[in-house]
Design a protein around this motif. Structure first.
Motif, PDB file in Angstrom:
ATOM      1  N   SER A  38       1.180  -0.943  -0.483  1.00  0.00           N
ATOM      2  CA  SER A  38       0.138   0.039  -0.220  1.00  0.00           C
ATOM      3  C   SER A  38       0.911   0.849   0.166  1.00  0.00           C
ATOM      4  O   SER A  38       1.860   0.915  -0.053  1.00  0.00           O
ATOM      5  CB  SER A  38      -0.186  -0.307   1.127  1.00  0.00           C
ATOM      6  OG  SER A  38      -1.953  -1.087   0.820  1.00  0.00           O
ATOM      7  N   ALA A  39       0.120   2.124   0.300  1.00  0.00           N
ATOM      8  CA  ALA A  39       1.149   3.594   0.450  1.00  0.00           C
ATOM      9  C   ALA A  39       1.059   3.743   1.703  1.00  0.00           C
ATOM     10  O   ALA A  39       0.319   3.520   2.337  1.00  0.00           O
ATOM     11  CB  ALA A  39       0.398   4.694  -0.571  1.00  0.00           C
ATOM     12  N   LYS A  49      -2.787   9.954   5.175  1.00  0.00           N
ATOM     13  CA  LYS A  49      -2.208   9.029   4.505  1.00  0.00           C
ATOM     14  C   LYS A  49      -1.673   9.652   2.931  1.00  0.00           C
ATOM     15  O   LYS A  49      -1.832  10.898   2.511  1.00  0.00           O
ATOM     16  CB  LYS A  49      -3.536   8.087   4.556  1.00  0.00           C
ATOM     17  CG  LYS A  49      -3.809   7.270   5.702  1.00  0.00           C
ATOM     18  CD  LYS A  49      -4.464   6.550   5.046  1.00  0.00           C
ATOM     19  CE  LYS A  49      -5.478   5.511   6.250  1.00  0.00           C
ATOM     20  NZ  LYS A  49      -6.408   5.047   5.358  1.00  0.00           N
ATOM     21  N   THR A  51      -2.271   8.021   0.401  1.00  0.00           N
ATOM     22  CA  THR A  51      -2.837   8.271  -0.829  1.00  0.00           C
ATOM     23  C   THR A  51      -3.850   9.730  -0.311  1.00  0.00           C
ATOM     24  O   THR A  51      -4.454  10.384  -1.260  1.00  0.00           O
ATOM     25  CB  THR A  51      -3.981   7.045  -0.271  1.00  0.00           C
ATOM     26  OG1 THR A  51      -2.782   5.978  -0.660  1.00  0.00           O
ATOM     27  CG2 THR A  51      -5.193   6.789  -1.691  1.00  0.00           C
ATOM     28  N   GLU A 116       0.708   4.307  -4.363  1.00  0.00           N
ATOM     29  CA  GLU A 116       1.220   2.073  -3.810  1.00  0.00           C
ATOM     30  C   GLU A 116       2.723   2.394  -5.179  1.00  0.00           C
ATOM     31  O   GLU A 116       3.574   2.081  -4.585  1.00  0.00           O
ATOM     32  CB  GLU A 116       0.392   1.339  -4.723  1.00  0.00           C
ATOM     33  CG  GLU A 116      -0.302   1.570  -3.177  1.00  0.00           C
ATOM     34  CD  GLU A 116      -1.073   2.461  -3.184  1.00  0.00           C
ATOM     35  OE1 GLU A 116      -1.276   3.229  -3.075  1.00  0.00           O
ATOM     36  OE2 GLU A 116      -1.967   1.752  -2.183  1.00  0.00           O
ATOM     37  N   PHE A 169      -3.304  -1.327  -5.553  1.00  0.00           N
ATOM     38  CA  PHE A 169      -4.070  -0.425  -5.651  1.00  0.00           C
ATOM     39  C   PHE A 169      -4.989  -0.123  -6.165  1.00  0.00           C
ATOM     40  O   PHE A 169      -5.852   0.801  -7.133  1.00  0.00           O
ATOM     41  CB  PHE A 169      -3.827   0.790  -4.801  1.00  0.00           C
ATOM     42  CG  PHE A 169      -5.049   2.001  -4.168  1.00  0.00           C
ATOM     43  CD1 PHE A 169      -6.201   1.429  -4.049  1.00  0.00           C
ATOM     44  CD2 PHE A 169      -4.492   3.491  -4.900  1.00  0.00           C
ATOM     45  CE1 PHE A 169      -7.505   2.001  -4.033  1.00  0.00           C
ATOM     46  CE2 PHE A 169      -5.816   4.570  -4.264  1.00  0.00           C
ATOM     47  CZ  PHE A 169      -7.055   4.011  -4.013  1.00  0.00           C
ATOM     48  N   ARG A 183     -11.108   2.774  -2.164  1.00  0.00           N
ATOM     49  CA  ARG A 183     -10.285   3.131  -0.956  1.00  0.00           C
ATOM     50  C   ARG A 183     -10.289   1.576  -0.506  1.00  0.00           C
ATOM     51  O   ARG A 183     -11.090   0.830   0.532  1.00  0.00           O
ATOM     52  CB  ARG A 183     -10.857   4.095   0.154  1.00  0.00           C
ATOM     53  CG  ARG A 183     -10.474   5.226  -0.296  1.00  0.00           C
ATOM     54  CD  ARG A 183      -9.785   5.456  -0.899  1.00  0.00           C
ATOM     55  NE  ARG A 183      -7.895   6.114   0.017  1.00  0.00           N
ATOM     56  CZ  ARG A 183      -8.579   6.985   0.748  1.00  0.00           C
ATOM     57  NH1 ARG A 183      -9.283   8.486   0.408  1.00  0.00           N
ATOM     58  NH2 ARG A 183      -6.578   6.984   1.849  1.00  0.00           N
ATOM     59  N   GLY A 184      -8.901   1.237   0.477  1.00  0.00           N
ATOM     60  CA  GLY A 184      -8.448  -0.215   0.677  1.00  0.00           C
ATOM     61  C   GLY A 184      -8.084  -1.450  -0.050  1.00  0.00           C
ATOM     62  O   GLY A 184      -7.705  -2.522   0.041  1.00  0.00           O
ATOM     63  N   GLY A 185      -8.234  -0.483  -1.447  1.00  0.00           N
ATOM     64  CA  GLY A 185      -8.180  -1.693  -2.489  1.00  0.00           C
ATOM     65  C   GLY A 185      -6.854  -2.791  -2.847  1.00  0.00           C
ATOM     66  O   GLY A 185      -6.562  -3.521  -2.931  1.00  0.00           O
ATOM     67  N   SER A 186      -5.706  -2.519  -1.939  1.00  0.00           N
ATOM     68  CA  SER A 186      -4.888  -3.524  -2.450  1.00  0.00           C
ATOM     69  C   SER A 186      -3.910  -4.456  -1.595  1.00  0.00           C
ATOM     70  O   SER A 186      -3.921  -5.466  -1.818  1.00  0.00           O
ATOM     71  CB  SER A 186      -3.548  -2.060  -1.170  1.00  0.00           C
ATOM     72  OG  SER A 186      -3.421  -1.595  -1.632  1.00  0.00           O
ATOM     73  N   ASP A 187      -6.025  -4.979  -0.600  1.00  0.00           N
ATOM     74  CA  ASP A 187      -5.990  -6.094  -0.120  1.00  0.00           C
ATOM     75  C   ASP A 187      -6.715  -6.929  -1.330  1.00  0.00           C
ATOM     76  O   ASP A 187      -6.837  -8.264  -1.755  1.00  0.00           O
ATOM     77  CB  ASP A 187      -7.564  -5.969   0.573  1.00  0.00           C
ATOM     78  CG  ASP A 187      -7.165  -5.602   2.207  1.00  0.00           C
ATOM     79  OD1 ASP A 187      -5.621  -5.497   2.607  1.00  0.00           O
ATOM     80  OD2 ASP A 187      -7.196  -4.955   2.885  1.00  0.00           O
TER      81      ASP A 187
HETATM   82  N1  ASP Z   1      -3.415   4.131  -0.446  1.00  0.00           N
HETATM   83  C1  ASP Z   1      -5.452   3.295  -0.678  1.00  0.00           C
HETATM   84  C2  ASP Z   1      -5.653   3.667   0.592  1.00  0.00           C
HETATM   85  O1  ASP Z   1      -5.042   4.935   1.213  1.00  0.00           O
HETATM   86  C3  ASP Z   1      -5.422   2.023  -0.860  1.00  0.00           C
HETATM   87  C4  ASP Z   1      -4.706   1.093   0.136  1.00  0.00           C
HETATM   88  O2  ASP Z   1      -4.538   1.256   1.289  1.00  0.00           O
HETATM   89  O3  ASP Z   1      -4.883  -0.085   0.152  1.00  0.00           O
HETATM   90  O4  ASP Z   1      -7.353   3.424   0.318  1.00  0.00           O
END
Ligand code: ASP
Ligand code: ADP
Ligand code: MG
Length: 435
Positions: A38-39, A49, A51, A116, A169, A183-187
């Motif tokens: 992730s970032a 963050k 992002t 990322e 991401f 958001r959170g898509g690196s998962d």
């Molecule tokens: N950097 C992106 C976010 O803050 C993706 C991630 O962290 O998964 O949403």
């Protein structure tokens, strides 16, 4: 040649010390051969963050304003890491080049993806690993589903024994442009990569020791869950347990790769394993999750149950306004529709007016500021008195239930309450069933 895919989240990459922890985890097990990053996230509560900073740059560009005051903060974050770790990479040139590209291509998703991208460049240079560009390998359809050719492309790129780093991401859409997940898509990237290499395990490294029975910000010391099924994970994550993106389950579930949620700051500590099936234990509740900010439309009409097409026509009104529906508890002469307030924008009055005009209900009322809480557990449907206990626990705290839905899913009971009582209701349910 399988192996382990490790995805590290934003807090696990927030500064140079966190990078060191990541390295130690990778070096501790040679099977860990693909890293998804992730970032950098927050280093402390008031921090921002990367992002979020990038998205501010996008807003500034959109308003034809100068980005440097914000871009320089991003620059400092990456420079600090590169300098502290003496990474052999011309970080200034990379950041200048990224700035130039952002100015040339001020598209939201492209800008958001650069956190990322830069993190993976740094990590790959530091570990002497290969950098894998997702725009060359992760192909996304317009609805962000993964194009099946992705798996073969990624598998070809990751077929060497060498350690590889993949930015999370983002991927490329059908028009050849960089597209990010939500958001959170690196998962989700981690899950796609795990499937592509037919990984033995998808390790998701974060800042908590696994999936907990409730959000630890609401229930401090919430119990850790040893094992969850994909289905339970999907329900808890969708309903608000944000520790893992709710769509991350799909790529690995289809091929049965287990997910492990682990703590970067306690790598040998407890963790949660997510698998297809698990042994039932004596605990009825697996977890509790929720979200605030829904709106409830309550529609009443005598003999509604006999009017063919009534429900469909109500739903059609929402569809015509482009509003997706989250829940739909129904009675005999009434039905309710629960939608996310964020999806409604300013369409409430128009939707109510159209339902009144076309369906002539006896009444229609809208309750804004609704929070939805899901209590999830395999086998709760067979547990006599479960729903009664849950409702009484909430009622004892003087909380009024606006929605109760045992729903179509056997292992999920949903209640809707006023936003203001969100934390109290989660604690009440937790203490009733967990103690
Ligand atoms: N950097 C992106 C976010 O803050 C993706 C991630 O962290 O998964 O949403
Ligand atoms: P990352 O940056 O590693 O992707 P996230 O912030 O996305 O991490 O997810 C981890 C956070 O999820 C935890 O710090 C915690 O506050 C929150 N969280 C919410 N619900 C839960 C839960 N049920 N179990 C564990 N963590 C949870
Ligand atoms: Mg996350």
């Amino acid at each position: 040649m399988p192996g382990i895919v490790c995805k590290f989240g934003g807090t696990s990459l927030a500064d140079a010390d966190q990078f060191r922890r990541v390295r130690a985890i990778i070096e501790a097990n040679p099977d860990r051969r693909v890293i998804v990053v992730s970032a950098p996230g927050k280093r402390f509560a008031q921090d921002q963050k990367v992002t979020d900073l990038l998205l501010i740059c996008y807003d500034l560009l959109d308003k034809h304003l100068e980005i440097d005051p914000v871009y320089n903060r991003i620059r400092e974050r990456f420079r600090d890491i590169a300098v502290a770790l003496a990474i052999e990479l011309d970080i200034d040139a990379l950041l200048d080049d990224t700035r130039t590209r952002i100015l040339k291509n001020p598209a939201r998703d492209f800008i958001a993806s650069r956190g990322e991208y830069l993190t993976a460049k740094l990590m790959a240079a530091w570990l002497g690993a290969d950098f894998i560009e997702p725009a060359d390998a992760i192909f996304l359809l317009d609805d962000l589903r993964v194009h099946p050719k992705t798996y073969q492309h990624l598998s070809n790129l990751l077929s060497t024994k060498k350690l590889s780093v993949v930015p999370g991401f983002y991927g490329k859409n059908e028009r050849g442009r960089i597209t990010t997940f939500s958001r959170g898509g690196s998962d989700i990237t981690g899950s796609i990569v795990a499937r592509a290499i037919a990984a033995d395990i998808y390790e998701n490294w974060t800042d908590v020791s696994g999936f907990l029975m409730a959000d630890p910000r609401i229930v401090p010391n919430a119990r850790q869950i040893d094992e969850l099924t994909y289905k339970e994970l999907r329900e808890l994550a969708y309903m608000g347990a944000t520790v893992l993106h709710d769509e991350a389950v799909f790529p690995v579930r289809e091929v049965g790769i287990p997910i492990e949620i682990r703590n970067t700051n306690d790598p040998h500590g407890p963790f949660t394993r997510i698998v297809a099936t698990r042994q039932l234990n004596d605990r009825v509740v697996t977890g509790i999750a929720g979200r605030k900010d829904f709106a409830l439309f309550q529609i009443e009409k005598d003999l509604m149950n006999k009017m063919i097409g009534f429900g469909r026509r109500v739903l059609q009104v929402f569809e015509s306004y482009g509003v997706s529906i989250d829940h739909m508890p129904t009675g005999i002469d009434n039905m309710s529709v629960v939608v996310r307030a964020g999806n409604l924008e300013d369409k409430t009055a128009a939707i109510v007016e159209e339902i009144q005009r076309t369906l002539e209900p006896d009444s229609i009322e809208v309750f804004p500021d609704l929070a939805i809480i899901a209590t999830v557990g395999i086998g709760m449907i067979h547990c006599v008195g479960f729903a009664g206990r849950l409702c009484s626990a909430v009622a004892r705290h003087g909380i009024n239930l606006r929605v109760i839905d045992l729903g179509a899913s056997e292992d999920n009971m949903i209640i809707g309450i006023d936003n203001r009582h969100f934390d109290a209701a989660i604690r009440a349910i937790y203490h009733e069933f967990v103690g």
